[in-house]
Design a protein around this motif. Sequence first.
Motif, PDB file in Angstrom:
ATOM      1  N   LYS A  18       0.832  -1.199   0.000  1.00 15.06           N
ATOM      2  CA  LYS A  18       0.000   0.000   0.000  1.00 15.06           C
ATOM      3  C   LYS A  18       0.875   1.261   0.000  1.00 15.06           C
ATOM      4  N   THR A  19       1.906   1.243   0.834  1.00 17.43           N
ATOM      5  CA  THR A  19       2.808   2.398   0.914  1.00 17.43           C
ATOM      6  C   THR A  19       3.639   2.524  -0.356  1.00 17.43           C
ATOM      7  N   ILE A  20       4.155   1.413  -0.826  1.00 15.61           N
ATOM      8  CA  ILE A  20       5.004   1.436  -2.024  1.00 15.61           C
ATOM      9  C   ILE A  20       4.223   1.977  -3.225  1.00 15.61           C
ATOM     10  N   GLU A  21       2.950   1.626  -3.328  1.00 14.72           N
ATOM     11  CA  GLU A  21       2.103   2.141  -4.412  1.00 14.72           C
ATOM     12  C   GLU A  21       1.999   3.663  -4.385  1.00 14.72           C
ATOM     13  N   LYS A  22       1.937   4.224  -3.191  1.00 17.86           N
ATOM     14  CA  LYS A  22       1.720   5.664  -3.045  1.00 17.86           C
ATOM     15  C   LYS A  22       2.991   6.501  -3.266  1.00 17.86           C
ATOM     16  N   VAL A  23       4.136   5.903  -3.095  1.00 17.47           N
ATOM     17  CA  VAL A  23       5.382   6.678  -3.073  1.00 17.47           C
ATOM     18  C   VAL A  23       6.098   6.563  -4.418  1.00 17.47           C
TER      19      VAL A  23
END
Length: 88
Positions: A18-23
């Motif tokens: 989820k975090t990797i998708e956003k960054v």
Amino acid sequence: MIVLDTNILIEILKDNPKTIEKVVSLFEIIEINEAISKQSTTLIKTYAKSHNLDIPDSLIGSTALILESPLFTYNVKDFRFIEGLELL
């Protein structure tokens, strides 16, 4: 530009999808300069006693304020009281 709290980087290191998708994949390291340091001092004087703002968080918040960039954090409670700071 978005300023990232260190907890976001920790989640990236944990392979949190989820975090990797956003960054975005490109990072720029921002050095603490005089303007950030002065802003941090002001935040500490204003919020240390009333909201338990500590030095690392004051530096993170100050960096976002000086750069006029939103701060992406999962610790919204640590920053939500800082006037003018946009949180993601």
